[in-house]
Design an enzyme around this catalytic site. Structure first.
Site, short mmCIF file in Angstrom:
data_model
loop_
_atom_site.label_atom_id
_atom_site.label_comp_id
_atom_site.label_asym_id
_atom_site.label_seq_id
_atom_site.Cartn_x
_atom_site.Cartn_y
_atom_site.Cartn_z
N ARG A 1 4.95 -18.55 -1.33
CA ARG A 1 4.69 -18.67 -2.78
C ARG A 1 5.93 -19.09 -3.57
O ARG A 1 6.15 -18.64 -4.70
CB ARG A 1 4.16 -17.35 -3.36
CG ARG A 1 2.81 -16.94 -2.86
CD ARG A 1 1.72 -17.96 -3.27
NE ARG A 1 0.41 -17.41 -3.07
CZ ARG A 1 -0.23 -17.39 -1.89
NH1 ARG A 1 0.34 -17.90 -0.82
NH2 ARG A 1 -1.44 -16.87 -1.81
N SER B 1 -4.08 -13.96 -7.45
CA SER B 1 -3.17 -12.83 -7.17
C SER B 1 -2.11 -12.76 -8.28
O SER B 1 -1.42 -13.75 -8.53
CB SER B 1 -2.44 -13.04 -5.85
OG SER B 1 -3.36 -13.17 -4.80
N GLU C 1 3.55 -12.95 -9.13
CA GLU C 1 3.37 -14.30 -8.61
C GLU C 1 3.08 -15.25 -9.78
O GLU C 1 3.46 -16.42 -9.77
CB GLU C 1 2.20 -14.32 -7.62
CG GLU C 1 2.12 -15.59 -6.81
CD GLU C 1 0.74 -15.93 -6.39
OE1 GLU C 1 0.12 -16.80 -7.04
OE2 GLU C 1 0.27 -15.36 -5.39
N1 EPU Z 1 -6.31 -4.73 0.35
C1 EPU Z 1 -6.70 -3.50 -0.09
N2 EPU Z 1 -7.28 -3.41 -1.33
C2 EPU Z 1 -7.48 -4.48 -2.11
C3 EPU Z 1 -7.09 -5.74 -1.65
C4 EPU Z 1 -6.49 -5.85 -0.40
O1 EPU Z 1 -6.54 -2.49 0.57
O2 EPU Z 1 -8.02 -4.31 -3.22
C5 EPU Z 1 -5.65 -4.84 1.70
C6 EPU Z 1 -6.57 -4.79 2.89
O3 EPU Z 1 -5.86 -4.13 3.91
C7 EPU Z 1 -6.74 -6.22 3.30
C8 EPU Z 1 -5.36 -6.78 2.96
O4 EPU Z 1 -4.98 -6.08 1.78
O5 EPU Z 1 -7.02 -6.35 4.65
C9 EPU Z 1 -5.35 -8.26 2.69
O6 EPU Z 1 -6.24 -8.57 1.65
P1 EPU Z 1 -6.77 -10.07 1.42
O7 EPU Z 1 -7.29 -10.61 2.68
O8 EPU Z 1 -7.69 -10.05 0.25
O9 EPU Z 1 -5.46 -10.88 1.12
P2 EPU Z 1 -4.21 -10.58 0.17
O10 EPU Z 1 -3.02 -10.37 1.00
O11 EPU Z 1 -4.56 -9.51 -0.81
C10 EPU Z 1 -3.46 -13.08 0.07
C11 EPU Z 1 -3.14 -14.10 -0.98
C12 EPU Z 1 -4.41 -14.69 -1.57
C13 EPU Z 1 -5.23 -15.31 -0.46
C14 EPU Z 1 -5.54 -14.23 0.60
C15 EPU Z 1 -6.25 -14.79 1.79
C16 EPU Z 1 -1.01 -13.42 -1.90
C17 EPU Z 1 -0.26 -12.87 -3.07
N3 EPU Z 1 -2.33 -13.50 -2.04
O12 EPU Z 1 -4.11 -11.98 -0.60
O13 EPU Z 1 -4.02 -15.72 -2.46
O14 EPU Z 1 -6.44 -15.84 -0.96
O15 EPU Z 1 -4.29 -13.65 1.07
O16 EPU Z 1 -5.37 -15.55 2.55
O17 EPU Z 1 -0.38 -13.77 -0.90
C18 EPU Z 1 -3.54 -16.24 -4.73
O18 EPU Z 1 -2.40 -16.49 -4.38
O19 EPU Z 1 -3.89 -16.33 -5.95
C19 EPU Z 1 -4.50 -15.74 -3.76
C20 EPU Z 1 -5.72 -15.34 -4.12
#
Ligand code: EPU
Length: 340
Positions: free
Chosen positions: A165, A240, A336
């Site tokens: 990012r 995010s 972010e």
């Molecule tokens: N989780 C929770 N609670 C929540 C959300 C997430 O416990 O409310 C935990 C769970 O363990 C889950 C893990 O977080 O397995 C990962 O969650 P998710 O797959 O939704 O991905 P993320 O790490 O929260 C990142 C990116 C997203 C992208 C997704 C999928 C960042 C800051 N965000 O989110 O990017 O869509 O992975 O690859 O790296 C964006 O940048 O705007 C964005 C949406």
């Protein structure tokens, strides 16, 4: 000819949809228009902000400077072989429309990045990423105008300082470089289908798809995103709000003693990336609503404006979240979203 509007309502150009006015506003549809603008006294005497799709910015007050909206359009094939294609895409093109165009042409590489809001020019700035792919993997070069010198410059991918990012356009060159186009190298055959992200595999399995095409992957990503992330045309948000923090392994192991279920993705250099969504949820914020702003019910990493929230209210919510995560886990969350 350039036009510079005054006291322009720019709420419709941002996905958070908070009330905000720009002191000056100019839409740029050609390089010539940008070059004229650079000579203008209003440009020279004011701070500037370059607006793409407005999907990664939060204005906490009216903007007392010049907002430059990038509306450069067009897609040109620059080079092509049997196996790959280089396309130069003007920065004001919509990112998701580009993904759909490439999938339709069977050009692979960005299908995992389906449905990400924003423009093509914004994609390299924060090195957009999702479902196991980052845009840096397909970027050949980024071209634009250095706003200090007015000269064109092309950055090859290794000169862009891409990180998670992050890029040179978000750090050293912030607000000083107007991205005009991005050149991508995509595959025409033997696509690198990436289904490493568990949720994609789950969707494909449900549909009994064993040899997925880029169209299947794109459809799966659209399905997952639509179920988890709020549609910015219906509920204001900027994806995010925070980055997933990276902490030292020793800190992570310490936290595991009190929170044995804490998720983490280990990297090679004794560091662990922890999902910020989990940390925020553990602090009790998920689904919380304060007035007209809140934390999304399905994904705690996303802050939302239900209708009439202000930038200040969202910023205040973000500050309270940062404080509680710091207090409970001793982890400092970093935004972010670009806060103005
Ligand atoms: N989780 C929770 N609670 C929540 C959300 C997430 O416990 O409310 C935990 C769970 O363990 C889950 C893990 O977080 O397995 C990962 O969650 P998710 O797959 O939704 O991905 P993320 O790490 O929260 C990142 C990116 C997203 C992208 C997704 C999928 C960042 C800051 N965000 O989110 O990017 O869509 O992975 O690859 O790296 C964006 O940048 O705007 C964005 C949406």
């Amino acid at each position: 000819m350039i036009s510079i509007e005054e006291y322009k309502d720019i709420k419709p150009f941002t996905t958070f949809g908070v009330p905000v006015t720009a002191r000056y506003f100019s839409s740029i549809s050609s390089i010539e228009a940008l070059q004229q603008l650079i000579q203008h006294p209003i440009y020279q005497n004011n701070s500037r902000f370059i607006l793409g799709g407005g999907s990664n910015v939060l204005f906490t007050s009216d903007y007392n400077g010049l907002v430059i909206q990038n509306l450069l359009k067009g897609i040109t094939i620059r080079q092509e072989s049997d196996t790959s294609i280089d396309i130069e895409v003007m920065a004001g093109e919509n990112w998701h429309n580009l993904v759909m165009y490439c999938v339709q042409h069977n050009w692979g590489g960005i299908e995992n990045l389906s449905l990400i809001p924003g423009t093509v020019g914004a994609a390299p700035i924060q090195n957009i990423g999702a479902y196991g792919v980052e845009v840096k993997e397909v970027i050949k070069s980024v071209t634009g105008i250095d706003l200090e010198t007015g000269l064109f410059r092309t950055f090859l991918t290794h000169e862009c300082a891409f990180e998670y990012r992050d890029s040179i356009f978000k750090s050293k060159l912030k607000e000083n470089f107007f991205i005009s186009s991005v050149t991508l190298t995509l595959t025409k055959k033997t696509h690198r289908i990436n289904t490493s992200y568990g949720a994609i595999n789950d969707v494909l399995k449900q549909q009994h798809i064993t040899t997925p095409t880029i169209q299947h992957v794109s459809d799966a990503v659209i399905q997952i995103r639509s179920s988890k992330l709020p549609d910015p045309t219906k509920i204001g948000n900027a994806g995010s709000f925070f980055k997933n923090p990276t902490i030292p392994l020793a800190h992570y192991e310490q936290l595991q003693k009190s929170f044995p279920e804490i998720p983490g993705y280990h990297s090679v250099n004794q560091e662990v990336k922890v999902p910020a969504g989990w940390l925020i949820e553990q602090c009790g914020w998920k689904g919380k609503r304060i007035g007209d702003v809140g934390v999304h019910t399905q994904q705690a990493l996303v802050l939302v404006n239900y209708a009439h929230g202000s930038g200040k209210e969202i910023f205040s919510l973000a500050s309270n979240i940062i404080s509680s995560v710091k207090e409970k886990f001793n982890i400092a969350l970093i935004c972010e979203v670009n806060i103005k």
